[in-house]
Enzyme design. Structure first.
Site, PDB file in Angstrom:
ATOM      1  CB  CYS A   2      -0.836   0.166   1.354  1.00 17.60           C
ATOM      2  SG  CYS A   2      -1.629  -1.548   1.347  1.00 17.60           S
ATOM      3  NE  ARG A  27       5.035   2.221  -1.343  1.00 15.74           N
ATOM      4  CZ  ARG A  27       5.077   2.137  -0.373  1.00 15.74           C
ATOM      5  NH1 ARG A  27       6.531   2.105  -0.081  1.00 15.74           N
ATOM      6  NH2 ARG A  27       5.713   1.443   0.973  1.00 15.74           N
ATOM      7  CD1 TRP A  75      -0.456  -5.556  -3.530  1.00 16.97           C
ATOM      8  CD2 TRP A  75      -0.016  -6.663  -2.180  1.00 16.97           C
ATOM      9  NE1 TRP A  75      -0.131  -6.503  -3.671  1.00 16.97           N
ATOM     10  CE2 TRP A  75       0.313  -7.692  -2.828  1.00 16.97           C
ATOM     11  CE3 TRP A  75      -0.094  -6.755  -0.487  1.00 16.97           C
ATOM     12  CZ2 TRP A  75       0.404  -8.645  -2.082  1.00 16.97           C
ATOM     13  CZ3 TRP A  75       0.030  -8.045   0.333  1.00 16.97           C
ATOM     14  CH2 TRP A  75       1.064  -9.287  -1.178  1.00 16.97           C
ATOM     15  CG  ASN A 101       0.770   2.233   3.834  1.00 17.18           C
ATOM     16  OD1 ASN A 101      -0.651   2.417   4.054  1.00 17.18           O
ATOM     17  ND2 ASN A 101       1.849   2.790   3.785  1.00 17.18           N
ATOM     18  N   GLY A 102      -0.333  -2.068   6.470  1.00 22.41           N
ATOM     19  CA  GLY A 102       0.348  -3.178   7.301  1.00 22.41           C
ATOM     20  C   GLY A 102      -0.926  -3.659   7.206  1.00 22.41           C
ATOM     21  CD  GLU A 481      17.673 -11.970  -9.378  1.00 19.36           C
ATOM     22  OE1 GLU A 481      16.927 -12.330  -8.722  1.00 19.36           O
ATOM     23  OE2 GLU A 481      17.159 -11.307 -10.202  1.00 19.36           O
ATOM     24  CE  LYS A 485      14.572  -9.529 -11.397  1.00 16.28           C
ATOM     25  NZ  LYS A 485      15.147  -9.324 -10.448  1.00 16.28           N
ATOM     26  CD  GLU A 488      10.518 -10.507 -10.280  1.00 12.91           C
ATOM     27  OE1 GLU A 488       9.492 -10.040  -9.125  1.00 12.91           O
ATOM     28  OE2 GLU A 488      11.523 -10.216 -10.312  1.00 12.91           O
ATOM     29  CG  HIS A 504      20.364 -36.753  -7.869  1.00  8.14           C
ATOM     30  ND1 HIS A 504      20.400 -37.920  -7.465  1.00  8.14           N
ATOM     31  CD2 HIS A 504      21.325 -35.814  -7.924  1.00  8.14           C
ATOM     32  CE1 HIS A 504      21.706 -38.118  -7.494  1.00  8.14           C
ATOM     33  NE2 HIS A 504      22.245 -36.587  -8.004  1.00  8.14           N
ATOM     34  CE  LYS A 603      11.410  -2.060  -6.113  1.00 10.92           C
ATOM     35  NZ  LYS A 603      12.286  -3.031  -6.999  1.00 10.92           N
TER      36      LYS A 603
HETATM   37  C1  F6R Z   1      12.472  -8.862  -6.785  1.00  7.17           C
HETATM   38  C2  F6R Z   1      12.775  -8.883  -6.018  1.00  7.17           C
HETATM   39  C3  F6R Z   1      11.958  -9.255  -5.179  1.00  7.17           C
HETATM   40  C4  F6R Z   1      12.807  -8.544  -3.243  1.00  7.17           C
HETATM   41  C5  F6R Z   1      12.238  -8.783  -2.370  1.00  7.17           C
HETATM   42  C6  F6R Z   1      13.159  -8.628  -1.284  1.00  7.17           C
HETATM   43  O1  F6R Z   1      12.773  -8.348  -7.901  1.00  7.17           O
HETATM   44  O2  F6R Z   1      12.379  -7.637  -6.468  1.00  7.17           O
HETATM   45  O3  F6R Z   1      11.639 -10.500  -4.905  1.00  7.17           O
HETATM   46  O4  F6R Z   1      14.347  -8.871  -3.938  1.00  7.17           O
HETATM   47  O5  F6R Z   1      11.015  -8.839  -2.034  1.00  7.17           O
HETATM   48  O6  F6R Z   1      13.210  -7.084  -1.136  1.00  7.17           O
HETATM   49  P1  F6R Z   1      14.129  -5.739  -0.632  1.00  7.17           P
HETATM   50  O7  F6R Z   1      15.391  -5.500  -1.640  1.00  7.17           O
HETATM   51  O8  F6R Z   1      13.086  -4.808  -0.387  1.00  7.17           O
HETATM   52  O9  F6R Z   1      14.602  -6.576   0.948  1.00  7.17           O
END
Ligand code: F6R
Length: 608
Positions: A2, A27, A75, A101-102, A481, A485, A488, A504, A603
């Site tokens: 949020c 976000r 959110w 938020n929260g 990674e 990427k 997502e 395995h 985010k």
């Molecule tokens: C993926 C991504 C997330 C963040 C994760 C941790 O592209 O961005 O997996 O890496 O939510 O977020 P931070 O780094 O802000 O703790």
């Protein structure tokens, strides 16, 4: 997650709130709303869906008069995305409007109590409980009512409160969820993040837990829970406004991918002096380092993948055992921590709830905590024993790219620094590492210049159903990674496997035409990787190999190849991640996905 914006000033509040909320769209959210005092009453406008819907129903805010208000992008956590569950939530008489938020963890108990006393609820949200409680405890003093409520709620929150009886002020408070105050000329703001207010002011306060703000157009008062004034330091934001704009790119993600050479250079250069790694910002001594029996690396998502890289490179160079943990698992597994452990915490936002909780647990148990964080003054940065900032600048796209690359750069710097403190590097090894570090930004740039090749590969595969990423050692870390990427932002199912582990079980999934992206950058493991490539090819896989320009023999095995420049093995992840980011970006773009704001994602994940 949020987003909150609040405004008290002289101009019409609604358009200011809308443009602030727009800057928080990154976000992640599924509904939006605002409450504005129009001179007589609090008026609420809110709707499920994109901010554009709120813009339409309010005619870009023109239909909502008034110079003070609170806005929100939600959110969904408690209750599905809907008009009624959107924020602001209002109390039964409409006297209080709240954005939050929260998560209020004990909201059900509180709700039941209020319902027994005849309070009728309209939404499924935990936030409505706050609005109703405020009205319930209100005896004419808003701050007193806020304190009464805070004494009863459990969980995490950043709250903005508007009350009809004091129409010139917003009351705000935070606990475990970020909130800042923006200080303007005859206007002041609250917001959950800097971009929301950057076009109107660069001077901010970062609030700490349990600080209460009384915000008016001409004054900002910060109080603690005993209602004593708190002295706050003004923090001046010196990023360029354009840093939080697209700057001609179609997406923030494209811009941020292209910014990586600069971000990595900005992170490395200030820490290299006279051919040495210098960390003025950390106080960890050689003696303390010698006392550590173990290093834990704790993070979430992509930052966790940086942790996997850190495990390999720290163990190999520093020779202290390293364990890497997903933060949400770490805190509940009773980790064995004490003064002889170093806990390395990695976070772009510095606000991720699970990572923050893990950090607090580590501190409670007496471990030494060192964090790698991008957002200056964020909670994780503030609460760690030492912090090393990554100088990536604001990262807006939900999928991390440049912050990830700068985290890797800090991991190399730290590895060299710690290995040297323990006398583990020869002068020649040290000098070679420094030369490799200095060369990284240019090598990343060279890969970016070659991005048309990745775009071509993406055009061949953008409609596949499954993708497997395989690799060994650091290439396994990069597979994790690359896979994240891709899934997502393109919604293509994908998984990452340690290449030696395929036989395995997982290899049963490989069939004719399955795309396998094989990372084979590590020289010492190249032949082993080629055996694994043969195994999947034999079962019908189409293989896209990623390796260095020195290992052309890959062409015998792989169907397609992308070459990266050669570098020392430890730093190859910084190069191999670039084609993986570009591949995900182009595939997502060809599929027409919402690249910067992928569905269901946020985010900054400030709830558990
Ligand atoms: C993926 C991504 C997330 C963040 C994760 C941790 O592209 O961005 O997996 O890496 O939510 O977020 P931070 O780094 O802000 O703790």
């Amino acid at each position: 997650m949020c987003g909150i914006v609040g405004y008290a000033g002289e101009v019409q509040a609604a358009p200011v709130l809308l443009s602030g909320l727009e800057k928080l769209e990154y976000r992640g959210y599924d509904s939006a709303g605002m409450a504005v005092y129009d001179g007589e009453a609090i008026r609420v406008a809110k709707a499920k869906g994109r901010l554009q819907v709120l813009r339409e129903i309010t005619e870009d805010g023109a239909q909502v008069p008034g110079v003070i208000g609170i806005g929100h992008t939600r959110w969904a956590t408690h209750g599905a995305p809907s008009d009624v569950n959107s924020h602001p939530q209002v109390s039964v008489s409409g006297k209080f409007a709240v954005v939050h938020n929260g998560i209020i963890e004990n909201y059900l108990q509180l709700k039941e109590k209020l319902m027994k006393k005849g309070v009728a609820f309209v939404s499924e949200t935990d936030t409505e409980v706050v609005a109703q409680l405020l009205e319930y405890y209100y005896k004419g003093d808003i701050v007193d009512a806020v304190i009464q409520v805070l004494r009863r709620v459990e969980g995490s929150y950043a709250l903005g409160v508007l009350c009809e009886d004091a129409p010139d002020q917003i009351v705000a408070v935070r606990k475990d969820s970020p909130l800042i105050v923006g200080l303007g000329q005859r206007e002041n703001f609250i917001a959950s993040d800097v971009p929301a207010i950057l076009s109107r002011t660069r001077d901010i306060y970062r609030l700490n837990d349990n600080e209460i703000v009384i915000l008016k157009k001409d004054s900002v008062q910060v109080l603690n829970m005993d209602l004593e004034p708190v002295e706050k330091q003004v923090c001046h934001i010196d990023w360029d406004v354009s840093a939080a704009e697209k700057g001609g790119y179609e997406h923030f993600m494209a811009k941020e991918i292209m910014e990586q050479p600069k971000a990595v250079r900005d992170t490395i250069s200030p820490r290299l002096r006279g051919g040495r790694v210098v960390f003025d910002e950390i106080s960890l001594t050689a003696e303390q380092l010698r006392s550590f029996r173990k290093i834990y690396v704790v993070a979430c998502g992509s930052a966790y993948h940086v942790g996997v890289v850190a495990k390999y490179v720290l163990e190999q160079n520093v020779r202290i055992p390293v364990e890497v943990d997903v933060a949400s698992e770490f805190r509940y597994r009773q980790p064995i921590l004490g003064p002889d452990t170093l806990v390395l915490v990695i976070s772009q936002s510095g606000e991720t709830a699970d990572t923050l909780a893990a950090l607090r647990e580590a501190r409670r148990l007496g471990a030494y905590t060192l964090s790698i964080v991008n957002v200056v003054g964020s909670t994780i940065a503030n609460e760690s024993d030492d912090v090393i900032y990554t100088w990536a600048g604001p990262e807006i796209a939900v999928a991390t790219t440049k912050a990830y690359s700068t985290q890797l750069a800090v991991v190399y710097l730290l590895t060299i620094y710690l290995a040297d403190l323990l006398g583990r590097l020869t002068p020649q090894q040290y000098a070679d590492y420094i030369a490799e570090l200095e060369a990284l930004p240019e090598k990343i740039d060279a890969i970016l210049k070659n991005r048309a090749n990745i775009q071509y590969l993406a055009s061949k595969f953008f409609n596949v159903r499954d993708v497997f990423f395989i690799g060994r050692n650091l290439d396994y870390a990069m597979s994790l990674e690359g896979s994240l990427k891709l899934k997502e932002i393109s919604y293509i199912h994908s998984d990452a496997y340690a290449a030696g582990e395929l036989k395995h079980g997982t290899i049963s999934l490989v069939e004719d035409g399955t795309l396998v992206i094989a990372l084979a950058t590590q020289r010492t493991l190249f032949d082993k990787m080629m055996s694994n490539v043969k195994e999947v090819k034999t079962r019908g896989a189409v293989v896209l190999g990623v390796t260095t320009s020195l290992q052309r023999q890959i062409e015998k095995e792989a169907d397609y190849v992308f070459y990266i420049p050669d570098a020392c093995p430890m730093m190859l992840p910084s190069l191999s991640v670039i084609p993986l980011q570009l591949f995900a970006y182009y595939v997502s773009s060809m599929k027409g996905c919402d690249i910067d704001k992928p569905r269901n994602l946020a985010k900054s994940v400030t709830v558990e």
